[in-house]
Motif scaffolding. Structure first.
Motif, PDB file in Angstrom:
ATOM      1  N   ALA A 144       5.703   5.296  -9.812  1.00  0.00           N
ATOM      2  CA  ALA A 144       5.656   5.940 -11.129  1.00  0.00           C
ATOM      3  C   ALA A 144       4.262   5.808 -11.722  1.00  0.00           C
ATOM      4  N   GLU A 145       3.654   4.617 -11.606  1.00  0.00           N
ATOM      5  CA  GLU A 145       2.284   4.452 -12.105  1.00  0.00           C
ATOM      6  C   GLU A 145       1.323   5.376 -11.368  1.00  0.00           C
ATOM      7  N   ILE A 146       1.466   5.464 -10.057  1.00  0.00           N
ATOM      8  CA  ILE A 146       0.565   6.308  -9.268  1.00  0.00           C
ATOM      9  C   ILE A 146       0.625   7.754  -9.738  1.00  0.00           C
ATOM     10  N   PHE A 147       1.826   8.302  -9.870  1.00  0.00           N
ATOM     11  CA  PHE A 147       1.949   9.706 -10.250  1.00  0.00           C
ATOM     12  C   PHE A 147       1.602   9.943 -11.718  1.00  0.00           C
ATOM     13  N   ARG A 148       1.784   8.940 -12.554  1.00  0.00           N
ATOM     14  CA  ARG A 148       1.474   9.069 -13.976  1.00  0.00           C
ATOM     15  C   ARG A 148      -0.018   8.872 -14.246  1.00  0.00           C
ATOM     16  N   GLU A 149      -0.653   7.921 -13.558  1.00  0.00           N
ATOM     17  CA  GLU A 149      -2.015   7.509 -13.906  1.00  0.00           C
ATOM     18  C   GLU A 149      -3.084   7.847 -12.877  1.00  0.00           C
ATOM     19  N   HIS A 150      -2.763   7.854 -11.618  1.00  0.00           N
ATOM     20  CA  HIS A 150      -3.804   7.917 -10.596  1.00  0.00           C
ATOM     21  C   HIS A 150      -3.989   9.278  -9.948  1.00  0.00           C
ATOM     22  N   VAL A 151      -2.944  10.067  -9.842  1.00  0.00           N
ATOM     23  CA  VAL A 151      -3.092  11.384  -9.210  1.00  0.00           C
ATOM     24  C   VAL A 151      -2.734  12.520 -10.164  1.00  0.00           C
TER      25      VAL A 151
ATOM     26  N   THR B 231       0.203  -7.463  -4.967  1.00  0.00           N
ATOM     27  CA  THR B 231      -0.795  -6.568  -5.543  1.00  0.00           C
ATOM     28  C   THR B 231      -0.608  -5.195  -4.923  1.00  0.00           C
ATOM     29  N   GLY B 232      -0.575  -4.171  -5.772  1.00  0.00           N
ATOM     30  CA  GLY B 232      -0.336  -2.820  -5.294  1.00  0.00           C
ATOM     31  C   GLY B 232      -1.599  -1.996  -5.163  1.00  0.00           C
ATOM     32  N   PHE B 233      -1.628  -1.170  -4.138  1.00  0.00           N
ATOM     33  CA  PHE B 233      -2.726  -0.239  -3.886  1.00  0.00           C
ATOM     34  C   PHE B 233      -2.159   1.138  -3.595  1.00  0.00           C
ATOM     35  N   CYS B 234      -2.949   2.143  -3.873  1.00  0.00           N
ATOM     36  CA  CYS B 234      -2.626   3.514  -3.498  1.00  0.00           C
ATOM     37  C   CYS B 234      -3.733   4.004  -2.582  1.00  0.00           C
ATOM     38  N   ALA B 235      -3.354   4.439  -1.395  1.00  0.00           N
ATOM     39  CA  ALA B 235      -4.309   4.977  -0.426  1.00  0.00           C
ATOM     40  C   ALA B 235      -4.016   6.458  -0.233  1.00  0.00           C
ATOM     41  N   LEU B 236      -5.020   7.265  -0.426  1.00  0.00           N
ATOM     42  CA  LEU B 236      -4.906   8.693  -0.157  1.00  0.00           C
ATOM     43  C   LEU B 236      -5.519   8.953   1.209  1.00  0.00           C
ATOM     44  N   VAL B 237      -4.737   9.560   2.099  1.00  0.00           N
ATOM     45  CA  VAL B 237      -5.204   9.841   3.452  1.00  0.00           C
ATOM     46  C   VAL B 237      -5.258  11.352   3.655  1.00  0.00           C
ATOM     47  N   ASP B 238      -6.004  11.763   4.684  1.00  0.00           N
ATOM     48  CA  ASP B 238      -6.087  13.179   5.017  1.00  0.00           C
ATOM     49  C   ASP B 238      -4.751  13.665   5.550  1.00  0.00           C
TER      50      ASP B 238
ATOM     51  N   VAL C 203       0.858  -1.183   0.000  1.00  0.00           N
ATOM     52  CA  VAL C 203       0.000   0.000   0.000  1.00  0.00           C
ATOM     53  C   VAL C 203       0.896   1.234   0.000  1.00  0.00           C
ATOM     54  N   TYR C 204       0.853   1.973  -1.091  1.00  0.00           N
ATOM     55  CA  TYR C 204       1.565   3.247  -1.169  1.00  0.00           C
ATOM     56  C   TYR C 204       0.630   4.295  -0.589  1.00  0.00           C
ATOM     57  N   VAL C 205       1.060   4.954   0.463  1.00  0.00           N
ATOM     58  CA  VAL C 205       0.228   5.905   1.189  1.00  0.00           C
ATOM     59  C   VAL C 205       0.619   7.314   0.765  1.00  0.00           C
ATOM     60  N   LEU C 206      -0.354   8.067   0.271  1.00  0.00           N
ATOM     61  CA  LEU C 206      -0.127   9.442  -0.156  1.00  0.00           C
ATOM     62  C   LEU C 206      -1.010  10.381   0.644  1.00  0.00           C
ATOM     63  N   ARG C 207      -0.503  11.578   0.845  1.00  0.00           N
ATOM     64  CA  ARG C 207      -1.306  12.655   1.424  1.00  0.00           C
ATOM     65  C   ARG C 207      -1.041  13.908   0.604  1.00  0.00           C
ATOM     66  N   PRO C 208      -1.989  14.852   0.610  1.00  0.00           N
ATOM     67  CA  PRO C 208      -1.761  16.096  -0.128  1.00  0.00           C
ATOM     68  C   PRO C 208      -0.611  16.893   0.474  1.00  0.00           C
ATOM     69  N   THR C 209       0.106  17.627  -0.375  1.00  0.00           N
ATOM     70  CA  THR C 209       1.125  18.541   0.120  1.00  0.00           C
ATOM     71  C   THR C 209       0.433  19.691   0.839  1.00  0.00           C
ATOM     72  N   GLU C 210       1.195  20.459   1.569  1.00  0.00           N
ATOM     73  CA  GLU C 210       0.620  21.567   2.329  1.00  0.00           C
ATOM     74  C   GLU C 210      -0.116  22.557   1.434  1.00  0.00           C
ATOM     75  N   ASP C 211       0.418  22.805   0.231  1.00  0.00           N
ATOM     76  CA  ASP C 211      -0.240  23.746  -0.684  1.00  0.00           C
ATOM     77  C   ASP C 211      -1.348  23.097  -1.509  1.00  0.00           C
ATOM     78  N   GLY C 212      -1.521  21.764  -1.373  1.00  0.00           N
ATOM     79  CA  GLY C 212      -2.582  21.063  -2.081  1.00  0.00           C
ATOM     80  C   GLY C 212      -2.321  20.848  -3.569  1.00  0.00           C
ATOM     81  N   LYS C 213      -1.133  21.160  -4.031  1.00  0.00           N
ATOM     82  CA  LYS C 213      -0.837  21.052  -5.464  1.00  0.00           C
ATOM     83  C   LYS C 213      -0.143  19.747  -5.834  1.00  0.00           C
ATOM     84  N   GLY C 214       0.147  18.923  -4.855  1.00  0.00           N
ATOM     85  CA  GLY C 214       0.837  17.665  -5.118  1.00  0.00           C
ATOM     86  C   GLY C 214       0.577  16.675  -4.008  1.00  0.00           C
TER      87      GLY C 214
END
Length: 161
Positions: free
Chosen positions: A135-142, A92-99, A10-21
């Motif tokens: 790379a897939e996450i940043f290219r395709e999912h977000v 199996t890979g997953f991407c989770a976006l958290v607050d 599980v690749y865990v992502l959160r928004p950057t402070e400015d919300g642009k990434g």
């Protein structure tokens, strides 16, 4: 040679402070355990009777205390070989976006955490398979402007907030 498919990452992502990434979570494995002293993504095994999605959410909760607000699976399946057991693993890979504000609580498997930027991935992520998944996450999912089928979808699971 054996082949195993009962693992998830599980690749865990959160928004950057400015919300642009987005930033990516890494956790430092505790010394004295398998792969101790290395920075890792959230991962673990699929338990009997559990789906891969259920395992991904459970592992995320167990290792970080976080709950995904959005979750998607990747088309990329990470494969790696362990010589000691002569086993080819497929995760199996997953991407989770958290607050961004949600509190991170590490379990006993980890001693530290850090959030890295996209540009830090090539330096900070040890494993080629994990770099390919990210790379897939940043290219395709977000990526801005991607079709709906490629974006993270809202996720609600039993027992979640």
């Amino acid at each position: 040679m054996k082949s195993r498919t009962d693992k998830v990452i599980v690749y865990v992502l959160r928004p950057t402070e400015d919300g642009k990434g987005h930033q990516v979570l890494q956790m430092l494995r505790r010394e004295g355990v398998y792969m101790g002293g290395t920075w890792q993504s959230c991962s673990g095994g699929i338990e009997p009777g559990e789906t891969a999605v259920e395992a991904a959410v459970r592992e995320l909760r167990e290792e970080t205390g976080l709950f995904p607000r959005r979750l998607t699976f990747l088309s990329y399946v990470e494969s790696f070989y362990i010589a000691e057991t002569d086993t080819l693993w497929h995760r199996t890979g997953f991407c989770a976006l958290v607050d961004r504000e949600e509190a991170l609580t590490l379990n006993e498997e980890h001693t530290a955490s850090r959030w890295i930027s996209r540009r830090e991935i090539s330096r900070a992520v040890l494993w080629p398979g994990e770099r390919a998944g990210l790379a897939e996450i940043f290219r395709e999912h977000v990526a801005p402007g991607r079709p709906v089928a490629h974006r993270l979808l809202d996720f609600k699971a039993p027992g979640g907030p």
